[in-house]
Design an enzyme around this catalytic site. Structure first.
Site, PDB file in Angstrom:
ATOM      1  N   GLY A 123       0.848  -1.202   0.000  1.00 44.82           N
ATOM      2  CA  GLY A 123       0.000   0.000   0.000  1.00 44.82           C
ATOM      3  C   GLY A 123       0.876   1.242   0.000  1.00 44.82           C
ATOM      4  O   GLY A 123       0.588   2.220   0.692  1.00 44.82           O
ATOM      5  N   ARG A 130      -0.122   5.516  -1.843  1.00 44.29           N
ATOM      6  CA  ARG A 130      -0.995   6.623  -1.394  1.00 44.29           C
ATOM      7  C   ARG A 130      -1.016   6.665   0.137  1.00 44.29           C
ATOM      8  O   ARG A 130      -0.535   5.735   0.800  1.00 44.29           O
ATOM      9  CB  ARG A 130      -2.412   6.466  -1.948  1.00 44.29           C
ATOM     10  CG  ARG A 130      -3.184   5.316  -1.353  1.00 44.29           C
ATOM     11  CD  ARG A 130      -4.590   5.327  -1.888  1.00 44.29           C
ATOM     12  NE  ARG A 130      -5.552   5.057  -0.837  1.00 44.29           N
ATOM     13  CZ  ARG A 130      -6.779   4.602  -1.062  1.00 44.29           C
ATOM     14  NH1 ARG A 130      -7.183   4.402  -2.307  1.00 44.29           N
ATOM     15  NH2 ARG A 130      -7.598   4.381  -0.063  1.00 44.29           N
ATOM     16  N   VAL A 155      -2.550  -8.400  -1.303  1.00 41.59           N
ATOM     17  CA  VAL A 155      -1.706  -8.986  -0.247  1.00 41.59           C
ATOM     18  C   VAL A 155      -2.367 -10.169   0.454  1.00 41.59           C
ATOM     19  O   VAL A 155      -1.699 -10.928   1.148  1.00 41.59           O
ATOM     20  CB  VAL A 155      -1.289  -7.944   0.832  1.00 41.59           C
ATOM     21  CG1 VAL A 155      -0.322  -6.921   0.276  1.00 41.59           C
ATOM     22  CG2 VAL A 155      -2.493  -7.294   1.495  1.00 41.59           C
ATOM     23  N   ASN A 164       1.966  -2.217   5.421  1.00 45.51           N
ATOM     24  CA  ASN A 164       1.156  -1.001   5.579  1.00 45.51           C
ATOM     25  C   ASN A 164      -0.241  -1.121   4.966  1.00 45.51           C
ATOM     26  O   ASN A 164      -1.156  -0.411   5.375  1.00 45.51           O
ATOM     27  CB  ASN A 164       1.914   0.175   4.949  1.00 45.51           C
ATOM     28  CG  ASN A 164       1.073   1.415   4.834  1.00 45.51           C
ATOM     29  OD1 ASN A 164       0.837   2.100   5.826  1.00 45.51           O
ATOM     30  ND2 ASN A 164       0.572   1.702   3.638  1.00 45.51           N
ATOM     31  N   SER A 195      -2.479  -0.019  14.576  1.00 38.78           N
ATOM     32  CA  SER A 195      -3.280   1.177  14.853  1.00 38.78           C
ATOM     33  C   SER A 195      -3.540   1.257  16.353  1.00 38.78           C
ATOM     34  O   SER A 195      -3.651   0.229  17.020  1.00 38.78           O
ATOM     35  CB  SER A 195      -4.628   1.092  14.122  1.00 38.78           C
ATOM     36  OG  SER A 195      -5.494   2.115  14.566  1.00 38.78           O
ATOM     37  N   TYR A 202     -11.716  -4.377  12.386  1.00 41.92           N
ATOM     38  CA  TYR A 202     -10.464  -3.614  12.206  1.00 41.92           C
ATOM     39  C   TYR A 202      -9.578  -3.740  13.459  1.00 41.92           C
ATOM     40  O   TYR A 202      -8.378  -4.027  13.359  1.00 41.92           O
ATOM     41  CB  TYR A 202     -10.825  -2.148  11.947  1.00 41.92           C
ATOM     42  CG  TYR A 202      -9.659  -1.242  11.663  1.00 41.92           C
ATOM     43  CD1 TYR A 202      -9.060  -1.220  10.405  1.00 41.92           C
ATOM     44  CD2 TYR A 202      -9.156  -0.386  12.642  1.00 41.92           C
ATOM     45  CE1 TYR A 202      -7.989  -0.372  10.137  1.00 41.92           C
ATOM     46  CE2 TYR A 202      -8.094   0.469  12.385  1.00 41.92           C
ATOM     47  CZ  TYR A 202      -7.515   0.477  11.131  1.00 41.92           C
ATOM     48  OH  TYR A 202      -6.463   1.322  10.867  1.00 41.92           O
ATOM     49  N   ALA A 203     -10.185  -3.545  14.639  1.00 39.04           N
ATOM     50  CA  ALA A 203      -9.409  -3.609  15.883  1.00 39.04           C
ATOM     51  C   ALA A 203      -8.807  -4.996  16.079  1.00 39.04           C
ATOM     52  O   ALA A 203      -7.652  -5.133  16.488  1.00 39.04           O
ATOM     53  CB  ALA A 203     -10.289  -3.236  17.075  1.00 39.04           C
ATOM     54  N   LYS A 231      -5.835  -5.342  13.820  1.00 33.97           N
ATOM     55  CA  LYS A 231      -4.694  -4.517  14.233  1.00 33.97           C
ATOM     56  C   LYS A 231      -4.048  -5.057  15.510  1.00 33.97           C
ATOM     57  O   LYS A 231      -2.828  -5.006  15.670  1.00 33.97           O
ATOM     58  CB  LYS A 231      -5.146  -3.058  14.418  1.00 33.97           C
ATOM     59  CG  LYS A 231      -5.586  -2.408  13.114  1.00 33.97           C
ATOM     60  CD  LYS A 231      -4.414  -2.241  12.189  1.00 33.97           C
ATOM     61  CE  LYS A 231      -4.767  -1.911  10.773  1.00 33.97           C
ATOM     62  NZ  LYS A 231      -3.596  -1.840   9.902  1.00 33.97           N
ATOM     63  N   ILE A 265      -4.721   9.925  11.403  1.00 32.04           N
ATOM     64  CA  ILE A 265      -3.802  10.533  10.447  1.00 32.04           C
ATOM     65  C   ILE A 265      -4.618  10.967   9.228  1.00 32.04           C
ATOM     66  O   ILE A 265      -5.486  10.210   8.755  1.00 32.04           O
ATOM     67  CB  ILE A 265      -2.711   9.517  10.005  1.00 32.04           C
ATOM     68  CG1 ILE A 265      -2.043   8.859  11.230  1.00 32.04           C
ATOM     69  CG2 ILE A 265      -1.672  10.194   9.110  1.00 32.04           C
ATOM     70  CD1 ILE A 265      -1.325   9.790  12.187  1.00 32.04           C
TER      71      ILE A 265
HETATM   72  P1  NAD Z   1      -5.235   4.417   2.499  1.00 32.63           P
HETATM   73  O1  NAD Z   1      -6.610   3.888   2.334  1.00 32.63           O
HETATM   74  O2  NAD Z   1      -4.918   5.795   2.032  1.00 32.63           O
HETATM   75  O3  NAD Z   1      -4.174   3.405   1.833  1.00 32.63           O
HETATM   76  C1  NAD Z   1      -4.309   2.026   1.990  1.00 32.63           C
HETATM   77  C2  NAD Z   1      -3.390   1.325   1.016  1.00 32.63           C
HETATM   78  O4  NAD Z   1      -3.566  -0.086   1.158  1.00 32.63           O
HETATM   79  C3  NAD Z   1      -3.692   1.649  -0.456  1.00 32.63           C
HETATM   80  O5  NAD Z   1      -2.476   1.918  -1.111  1.00 32.63           O
HETATM   81  C4  NAD Z   1      -4.282   0.372  -1.015  1.00 32.63           C
HETATM   82  O6  NAD Z   1      -3.940   0.130  -2.370  1.00 32.63           O
HETATM   83  C5  NAD Z   1      -3.640  -0.682  -0.118  1.00 32.63           C
HETATM   84  N1  NAD Z   1      -4.458  -1.890  -0.049  1.00 32.63           N
HETATM   85  C6  NAD Z   1      -5.719  -2.016   0.438  1.00 32.63           C
HETATM   86  N2  NAD Z   1      -6.152  -3.297   0.298  1.00 32.63           N
HETATM   87  C7  NAD Z   1      -5.125  -3.986  -0.276  1.00 32.63           C
HETATM   88  C8  NAD Z   1      -4.949  -5.328  -0.681  1.00 32.63           C
HETATM   89  N3  NAD Z   1      -5.905  -6.270  -0.498  1.00 32.63           N
HETATM   90  N4  NAD Z   1      -3.781  -5.693  -1.274  1.00 32.63           N
HETATM   91  C9  NAD Z   1      -2.798  -4.783  -1.462  1.00 32.63           C
HETATM   92  N5  NAD Z   1      -2.892  -3.487  -1.069  1.00 32.63           N
HETATM   93  C10 NAD Z   1      -4.060  -3.090  -0.496  1.00 32.63           C
HETATM   94  O7  NAD Z   1      -4.938   4.252   4.067  1.00 32.63           O
HETATM   95  P2  NAD Z   1      -3.864   4.919   5.053  1.00 32.63           P
HETATM   96  O8  NAD Z   1      -4.583   5.843   5.943  1.00 32.63           O
HETATM   97  O9  NAD Z   1      -2.686   5.394   4.317  1.00 32.63           O
HETATM   98  O10 NAD Z   1      -3.509   3.645   5.949  1.00 32.63           O
HETATM   99  C11 NAD Z   1      -2.319   2.915   5.813  1.00 32.63           C
HETATM  100  C12 NAD Z   1      -2.215   1.988   7.012  1.00 32.63           C
HETATM  101  O11 NAD Z   1      -2.194   2.744   8.216  1.00 32.63           O
HETATM  102  C13 NAD Z   1      -3.392   1.010   7.135  1.00 32.63           C
HETATM  103  O12 NAD Z   1      -2.921  -0.266   7.544  1.00 32.63           O
HETATM  104  C14 NAD Z   1      -4.225   1.630   8.232  1.00 32.63           C
HETATM  105  O13 NAD Z   1      -4.988   0.687   8.924  1.00 32.63           O
HETATM  106  C15 NAD Z   1      -3.158   2.257   9.111  1.00 32.63           C
HETATM  107  N6  NAD Z   1      -3.670   3.327   9.945  1.00 32.63           N
HETATM  108  C16 NAD Z   1      -4.183   4.463   9.399  1.00 32.63           C
HETATM  109  C17 NAD Z   1      -4.674   5.453  10.238  1.00 32.63           C
HETATM  110  C18 NAD Z   1      -5.265   6.748   9.710  1.00 32.63           C
HETATM  111  O14 NAD Z   1      -5.808   7.501  10.508  1.00 32.63           O
HETATM  112  N7  NAD Z   1      -5.174   7.042   8.439  1.00 32.63           N
HETATM  113  C19 NAD Z   1      -4.641   5.274  11.619  1.00 32.63           C
HETATM  114  C20 NAD Z   1      -4.107   4.110  12.133  1.00 32.63           C
HETATM  115  C21 NAD Z   1      -3.616   3.145  11.296  1.00 32.63           C
END
Ligand code: NAD
Length: 247
Positions: free
Chosen positions: A12, A15, A64, A90, A142, A155-156, A159, A188
């Site tokens: 991931g 983005r 993945v 990620n 997370s 989700y929890a 994680k 974030i």
């Molecule tokens: P996002 O939705 O912007 O990006 C998620 C990425 O995961 C994308 O690039 C997508 O292509 C990839 N992805 C999703 N499903 C997939 C799959 N089956 N196979 C391959 N790739 C896949 O999310 P983000 O906010 O950048 O989050 C990134 C990580 O951080 C995640 O694991 C999320 O749980 C964690 N996180 C985010 C936050 C937040 O507030 N944004 C908080 C805590 C944890």
């Protein structure tokens, strides 16, 4: 911190937080292999936006949670690039609902992507890293995996599972020079939480001691520290990047 001549795999990584991490590693001279699930145009757009830095970015598209696709990815990486120094698990999704109404598909998709994906990718990484007696695996967990926010049982659980898996794996591979840790972001600013209702955003922001949501760069810096050679004595650990929203 310098990652010259290191191969960094980020799932991931085109983005959101993953893209922020990819850019930070590229700025520190690494070769980055960023994976994504589906949007080719978006991934190519990210590469183009990096200018010269993008020359050291390799893109790979696969799911993945698909064992065969992950296997094919590692075969090609092993052949083409040899040693992988860092894996960042990620890739992640949310499909929120209160447990009483949560459908099976939303449970399965979130667990499969976030937890099974971490397992499959880590297995390939460990096999690559073991013979070189060096490696860094970082799971993007997370704070939600510790706090348990309403509507996020799937989700929890995924994680919290990433944290338990990292603690276990760290004990299995420590003697091989591989460390395994988790970063726990709070809120974030990315597309992942862009669908939260305005009222809920206000409520969550008020709960954060620093009174703001975090930026992807702030997560990236924590990841780079754990990925560095200098963090050699940290394993099986968690690092919260939450603006003070403790677990
Ligand atoms: P996002 O939705 O912007 O990006 C998620 C990425 O995961 C994308 O690039 C997508 O292509 C990839 N992805 C999703 N499903 C997939 C799959 N089956 N196979 C391959 N790739 C896949 O999310 P983000 O906010 O950048 O989050 C990134 C990580 O951080 C995640 O694991 C999320 O749980 C964690 N996180 C985010 C936050 C937040 O507030 N944004 C908080 C805590 C944890």
């Amino acid at each position: 911190m310098n990652f010259l001549d290191q191969n960094i795999v980020i799932t991931g990584g085109t983005r959101g937080i993953g893209a922020g991490i990819a850019k930070s590693f590229l700025e520190k001279n690494a070769h980055v292999i960023a994976t994504y699930a589906g949007n080719d145009e978006r991934a190519q757009g990210f590469k183009a936006s990096l200018g010269e830095l993008g020359e050291r970015l390799t893109l790979r598209k696969f799911d993945v949670s698909n064992k065969d696709a992950v296997g094919a990815f590692w075969n090609s990486v092993n052949e083409e690039f040899g040693q992988v120094h860092v894996l960042i698990n990620n890739a992640g999704i949310r499909k929120d609902n209160i447990l009483a109404s949560l459908d099976e598909d939303s449970w399965d998709k979130v667990i499969d992507t976030n937890l099974k994906g971490t397992f499959l990718m880590s297995q390939g990484a460990v096999l690559n890293m073991m013979s070189k007696r060096y490696g860094r695996i970082i799971n993007m967990s997370s704070i939600g995996g510790v706090l348990g926010l309403p509507g996020q049982s799937n989700y929890a659980a995924s994680k919290a599972g990433q944290i338990a898996m990292a603690k276990t794996l760290s004990k299995e591979v420590g003697k091989r020079g591989i460390t395994v840790n988790c970063v726990l972001p709070g809120f974030i600013e990315t597309e992942l939480i862009a669908d939260l209702p305005e009222e809920q955003v206000k409520e969550y922001r008020a709960q954060v001691p620093l009174k703001r949501f975090g930026k992807v760069e702030e997560v990236a810096h924590a990841v780079m520290f754990l990925a560095s050679k200098e963090a050699a004595y940290i394993t099986g650990s968690t690092l919260e990047v939450t603006g003070g929203l403790n677990g």
